[in-house]
Design a protein around this motif. Structure first.
Motif, PDB file in Angstrom:
ATOM      1  N   SER A  25      10.473 -22.915  28.749  1.00 27.54           N
ATOM      2  CA  SER A  25      10.078 -21.540  29.009  1.00 27.54           C
ATOM      3  C   SER A  25      11.183 -20.558  28.657  1.00 27.54           C
ATOM      4  O   SER A  25      12.369 -20.871  28.765  1.00 27.54           O
ATOM      5  CB  SER A  25       9.720 -21.386  30.492  1.00 27.54           C
ATOM      6  OG  SER A  25       9.358 -20.058  30.776  1.00 27.54           O
ATOM      7  N   ARG A  27      11.287 -17.850  30.379  1.00 27.62           N
ATOM      8  CA  ARG A  27      11.541 -17.226  31.677  1.00 27.62           C
ATOM      9  C   ARG A  27      12.749 -17.891  32.332  1.00 27.62           C
ATOM     10  O   ARG A  27      12.794 -19.100  32.487  1.00 27.62           O
ATOM     11  CB  ARG A  27      10.320 -17.352  32.575  1.00 27.62           C
ATOM     12  CG  ARG A  27       9.106 -16.645  32.012  1.00 27.62           C
ATOM     13  CD  ARG A  27       7.920 -16.849  32.898  1.00 27.62           C
ATOM     14  NE  ARG A  27       6.743 -16.198  32.324  1.00 27.62           N
ATOM     15  CZ  ARG A  27       5.549 -16.261  32.860  1.00 27.62           C
ATOM     16  NH1 ARG A  27       5.349 -16.929  33.978  1.00 27.62           N
ATOM     17  NH2 ARG A  27       4.538 -15.659  32.283  1.00 27.62           N
ATOM     18  N   ASP A  28      13.711 -17.061  32.726  1.00 28.15           N
ATOM     19  CA  ASP A  28      14.929 -17.619  33.301  1.00 28.15           C
ATOM     20  C   ASP A  28      15.145 -17.224  34.750  1.00 28.15           C
ATOM     21  O   ASP A  28      16.221 -17.419  35.297  1.00 28.15           O
ATOM     22  CB  ASP A  28      16.137 -17.231  32.452  1.00 28.15           C
ATOM     23  CG  ASP A  28      16.360 -15.719  32.420  1.00 28.15           C
ATOM     24  OD1 ASP A  28      15.506 -14.971  32.933  1.00 28.15           O
ATOM     25  OD2 ASP A  28      17.399 -15.292  31.876  1.00 28.15           O
ATOM     26  N   GLN A  29      14.124 -16.691  35.391  1.00 26.07           N
ATOM     27  CA  GLN A  29      14.270 -16.283  36.777  1.00 26.07           C
ATOM     28  C   GLN A  29      14.166 -17.501  37.692  1.00 26.07           C
ATOM     29  O   GLN A  29      13.323 -18.384  37.497  1.00 26.07           O
ATOM     30  CB  GLN A  29      13.213 -15.250  37.142  1.00 26.07           C
ATOM     31  CG  GLN A  29      13.395 -13.956  36.365  1.00 26.07           C
ATOM     32  CD  GLN A  29      12.349 -12.921  36.755  1.00 26.07           C
ATOM     33  OE1 GLN A  29      11.516 -13.157  37.598  1.00 26.07           O
ATOM     34  NE2 GLN A  29      12.422 -11.771  36.116  1.00 26.07           N
ATOM     35  N   GLU A  32      10.739 -18.506  39.103  1.00 27.47           N
ATOM     36  CA  GLU A  32       9.851 -19.206  38.160  1.00 27.47           C
ATOM     37  C   GLU A  32      10.182 -20.697  38.105  1.00 27.47           C
ATOM     38  O   GLU A  32       9.290 -21.543  38.084  1.00 27.47           O
ATOM     39  CB  GLU A  32       9.968 -18.601  36.758  1.00 27.47           C
ATOM     40  CG  GLU A  32       9.331 -17.257  36.609  1.00 27.47           C
ATOM     41  CD  GLU A  32       7.806 -17.337  36.635  1.00 27.47           C
ATOM     42  OE1 GLU A  32       7.234 -18.348  36.196  1.00 27.47           O
ATOM     43  OE2 GLU A  32       7.190 -16.360  37.092  1.00 27.47           O
ATOM     44  N   GLU A  46      15.203 -23.910  29.767  1.00 26.08           N
ATOM     45  CA  GLU A  46      15.066 -22.520  29.314  1.00 26.08           C
ATOM     46  C   GLU A  46      15.285 -22.422  27.809  1.00 26.08           C
ATOM     47  O   GLU A  46      16.149 -23.093  27.258  1.00 26.08           O
ATOM     48  CB  GLU A  46      16.127 -21.645  29.991  1.00 26.08           C
ATOM     49  CG  GLU A  46      15.956 -21.482  31.467  1.00 26.08           C
ATOM     50  CD  GLU A  46      17.115 -20.710  32.077  1.00 26.08           C
ATOM     51  OE1 GLU A  46      17.707 -19.844  31.390  1.00 26.08           O
ATOM     52  OE2 GLU A  46      17.431 -20.975  33.244  1.00 26.08           O
TER      53      GLU A  46
END
Length: 168
Positions: A25, A27-29, A32, A46
Motif C-alpha cells: 500500500s 498508505r503509510d498511516q 491503516e 509500504e
C-alpha cells in the motif's frame, strides 16, 4: 482496488481462508497498518519498496505455513499416516489405495487442517481450472475419499454446505 476497500477484502477473505496476505500500500498511516493487520493481513509493506524486501517477506510468510512435505516426514493423525516422500497413506497400519486426485485432495486437506477450504480453492489447487467447472467433481472426490477412509473420513472431513470442507 477499484471496486472494494482493501479492509473489506481482508475481512471477507478471512471468513473463508487463512491464505497468507501481504498488503502492499501507498498508505503509510499507522492506523491503516493496524487495521489491515487486525483484519487478517500477515504483513504490510509500504510503497515504494525494494523487490528484495518483498521477496524476503514472502519467504518469511511461507515459512510460517504448515509444511508436511519435507523429505522423510510422516504426518500421523489419529491413526492416519501420510508419508509424502513415498506417496503412501495408511489407516491404522493398513494401506489406503487412493487415486492421484484423491491423494492430492487428502494432501491439501492435511496441509490445511482446521481451515475452511472452499470449493473454488480446491478446484484451483487440484485441477488448476476455474471454480465453476469442477465443483461437482470436488463433491464426488470428497465422497470417494470419505468412503475409502471409512469412519475416519466421516469423522474428520466436515462439509460446510455450499462453501467447502474442513479437515478436523
Amino acid at each position: 482496488l477499484p471496486d472494494l476497500d482493501g479492509q473489506e477484502v481482508l475481512i471477507r477473505l478471512r471468513r473463508q481462508s487463512e491464505v497468507p496476505v501481504i498488503v502492499l500500500s501507498a498508505r503509510d498511516q499507522e492506523a491503516e497498518k493496524i487495521a489491515a493487520l487486525d483484519n487478517g493481513a500477515n504483513d504490510y509493506v509500504e510503497k515504494p519498496f525494494g523487490i528484495g524486501e518483498l521477496l524476503a517477506r514472502i519467504r518469511s510468510n511461507l515459512r510460517k505455513l504448515p509444511s508436511f512435505q519435507e523429505p522423510g516426514r510422516i504426518v500421523e493423525l489419529d491413526g492416519l499416516s501420510f508419508d509424502a516422500a513415498k506417496s503412501e497413506v495408511r489407516l491404522n497400519g493398513a494401506p489406503v489405495h487412493l487415486t492421484r486426485t484423491e491423494y492430492r485432495l487428502l494432501e491439501m486437506m492435511i496441509g490445511n487442517r482446521g481451515r475452511l477450504m472452499t470449493h473454488g480453492a480446491i478446484v484451483r489447487k487440484i485441477w488448476r481450472s476455474s471454480p465453476s467447472s469442477e465443483v461437482d467433481s470436488v463433491r464426488i472426490y470428497v465422497s470417494q475419499l470419505r468412503r475409502k477412509l471409512g469412519e475416519y473420513g466421516t469423522a474428520h472431513i466436515k462439509t460446510r454446505q455450499g462453501i467447502g470442507y474442513v479437515f478436523e
